[in-house]
Write an enzyme that holds these catalytic residues in place. Structure first.
Site, PDB file in Angstrom:
ATOM      1  N   ASP A  82       0.849  -1.189   0.000  1.00 35.81           N
ATOM      2  CA  ASP A  82       0.000   0.000   0.000  1.00 35.81           C
ATOM      3  C   ASP A  82       0.888   1.243   0.000  1.00 35.81           C
ATOM      4  OD1 ASP A  82      -3.176   0.619   0.974  1.00 35.81           O
ATOM      5  OD2 ASP A  82      -1.719   2.228   1.291  1.00 35.81           O
ATOM      6  N   ILE A  83       0.453   2.258  -0.743  1.00 35.83           N
ATOM      7  CA  ILE A  83       1.242   3.487  -0.874  1.00 35.83           C
ATOM      8  C   ILE A  83       1.298   4.286   0.440  1.00 35.83           C
ATOM      9  CG2 ILE A  83      -0.556   5.123  -1.598  1.00 35.83           C
ATOM     10  CD1 ILE A  83       1.308   5.933  -3.917  1.00 35.83           C
ATOM     11  N   ASN A 137     -13.027  -2.797   2.335  1.00 36.22           N
ATOM     12  CA  ASN A 137     -13.934  -1.659   2.460  1.00 36.22           C
ATOM     13  C   ASN A 137     -14.921  -1.672   1.303  1.00 36.22           C
ATOM     14  OD1 ASN A 137     -12.565  -0.595   4.741  1.00 36.22           O
ATOM     15  ND2 ASN A 137     -10.996   0.252   3.403  1.00 36.22           N
ATOM     16  N   VAL A 183     -10.801   3.266  -3.883  1.00 31.77           N
ATOM     17  CA  VAL A 183     -10.374   2.792  -5.208  1.00 31.77           C
ATOM     18  C   VAL A 183     -11.397   1.760  -5.720  1.00 31.77           C
ATOM     19  CG1 VAL A 183      -8.562   1.654  -6.542  1.00 31.77           C
ATOM     20  CG2 VAL A 183      -7.949   3.186  -4.646  1.00 31.77           C
ATOM     21  N   HIS A 240     -10.342  -4.864  -3.527  1.00 32.69           N
ATOM     22  CA  HIS A 240      -9.034  -5.149  -2.934  1.00 32.69           C
ATOM     23  C   HIS A 240      -9.186  -5.501  -1.465  1.00 32.69           C
ATOM     24  CE1 HIS A 240      -9.846  -0.816  -2.776  1.00 32.69           C
ATOM     25  NE2 HIS A 240      -9.267  -0.835  -1.588  1.00 32.69           N
ATOM     26  N   HIS A 278      -7.120  -5.480   2.121  1.00 30.08           N
ATOM     27  CA  HIS A 278      -5.959  -4.977   2.859  1.00 30.08           C
ATOM     28  C   HIS A 278      -5.476  -6.107   3.772  1.00 30.08           C
ATOM     29  CE1 HIS A 278      -6.784  -0.558   2.135  1.00 30.08           C
ATOM     30  NE2 HIS A 278      -7.975  -1.058   1.873  1.00 30.08           N
TER      31      HIS A 278
HETATM   32  P1  DGP Z   1      -9.704   1.787   0.129  1.00 32.41           P
HETATM   33  O1  DGP Z   1     -10.107   2.904   1.039  1.00 32.41           O
HETATM   34  O2  DGP Z   1     -10.061   0.447   0.740  1.00 32.41           O
HETATM   35  O3  DGP Z   1     -10.240   1.965  -1.259  1.00 32.41           O
HETATM   36  O4  DGP Z   1      -8.136   1.805   0.102  1.00 32.41           O
HETATM   37  C1  DGP Z   1      -7.371   2.157  -1.021  1.00 32.41           C
HETATM   38  C2  DGP Z   1      -5.922   1.975  -0.643  1.00 32.41           C
HETATM   39  O5  DGP Z   1      -5.170   2.072  -1.839  1.00 32.41           O
HETATM   40  C3  DGP Z   1      -5.373   3.018   0.311  1.00 32.41           C
HETATM   41  O6  DGP Z   1      -4.903   2.347   1.488  1.00 32.41           O
HETATM   42  C4  DGP Z   1      -4.219   3.664  -0.424  1.00 32.41           C
HETATM   43  C5  DGP Z   1      -3.943   2.717  -1.560  1.00 32.41           C
HETATM   44  N1  DGP Z   1      -3.523   3.346  -2.806  1.00 32.41           N
HETATM   45  C6  DGP Z   1      -4.167   4.335  -3.473  1.00 32.41           C
HETATM   46  N2  DGP Z   1      -3.517   4.651  -4.588  1.00 32.41           N
HETATM   47  C7  DGP Z   1      -2.442   3.818  -4.663  1.00 32.41           C
HETATM   48  C8  DGP Z   1      -1.385   3.652  -5.603  1.00 32.41           C
HETATM   49  O7  DGP Z   1      -1.293   4.321  -6.632  1.00 32.41           O
HETATM   50  N3  DGP Z   1      -0.452   2.696  -5.318  1.00 32.41           N
HETATM   51  C9  DGP Z   1      -0.530   1.922  -4.195  1.00 32.41           C
HETATM   52  N4  DGP Z   1       0.431   1.015  -4.001  1.00 32.41           N
HETATM   53  N5  DGP Z   1      -1.514   2.045  -3.280  1.00 32.41           N
HETATM   54  C10 DGP Z   1      -2.455   2.987  -3.523  1.00 32.41           C
END
Ligand code: DGP
Length: 126
Positions: free
Chosen positions: A40-41, A98, A107, A111, A113
């Site tokens: 996760d970023i 989520n 997003v 996905h 976590h």
């Molecule tokens: P959610 O709220 O469940 O949709 O979490 C989306 C997650 O995705 C959040 O923890 C941050 C992560 N994220 C968003 N953009 C990127 C990206 O470009 N790269 C990566 N590795 N993670 C990302």
């Protein structure tokens, strides 16, 4: 970013679709025919990996409704393998998905976590 409407049509330009196509980079942890896992970023724990299905599903709800059984089984086995390979089974870990505005999904590609690496405390705060 607005929260995802879990019933919306799949947007093939979402960030995770672009990562799957190799158009955007990621720190890959694991990949097989069903799933891609990457860091996760904005990690919320020492280990914070996102595991995504390769198919086009907006949300957990969409995935459960539409994915073939083999894809669901393959994805779930991949999540378990990632956790095992990261050495998280003995200390333990948390899976989180989520869905929609109350769940806080941002997003619009399904996905999970996978978090661990320290005691994670109470399940829900705030
Ligand atoms: P959610 O709220 O469940 O949709 O979490 C989306 C997650 O995705 C959040 O923890 C941050 C992560 N994220 C968003 N953009 C990127 C990206 O470009 N790269 C990566 N590795 N993670 C990302």
């Amino acid at each position: 970013m607005d929260a995802v409407d879990p019933t919306q049509p799949y947007d093939p330009e979402n960030i995770f679709a672009r990562i799957l196509r190799g158009e955007l980079p990621c720190e890959k942890v694991y990949e097989d025919e069903f799933a891609l896992a990457f860091n996760d970023i904005g990690p919320q724990a020492p280990v914070h990996v996102l595991v995504i299905p390769k198919g086009e599903y907006v949300s957990w709800d969409d995935f459960c409704l539409k994915a073939p059984d083999a894809e669901i089984a393959g994805f779930i086995r991949a999540v378990g393998k990632v956790a095992r390979d990261l050495g998280l089974v003995e200390p333990g870990y948390r899976l989180l998905n989520n869905v929609g505005p109350d769940g806080g999904q941002i997003v619009p590609h399904m996905h999970v976590h996978l978090c661990g690496g320290k005691p994670l405390g109470r399940m829900i705060s705030g």
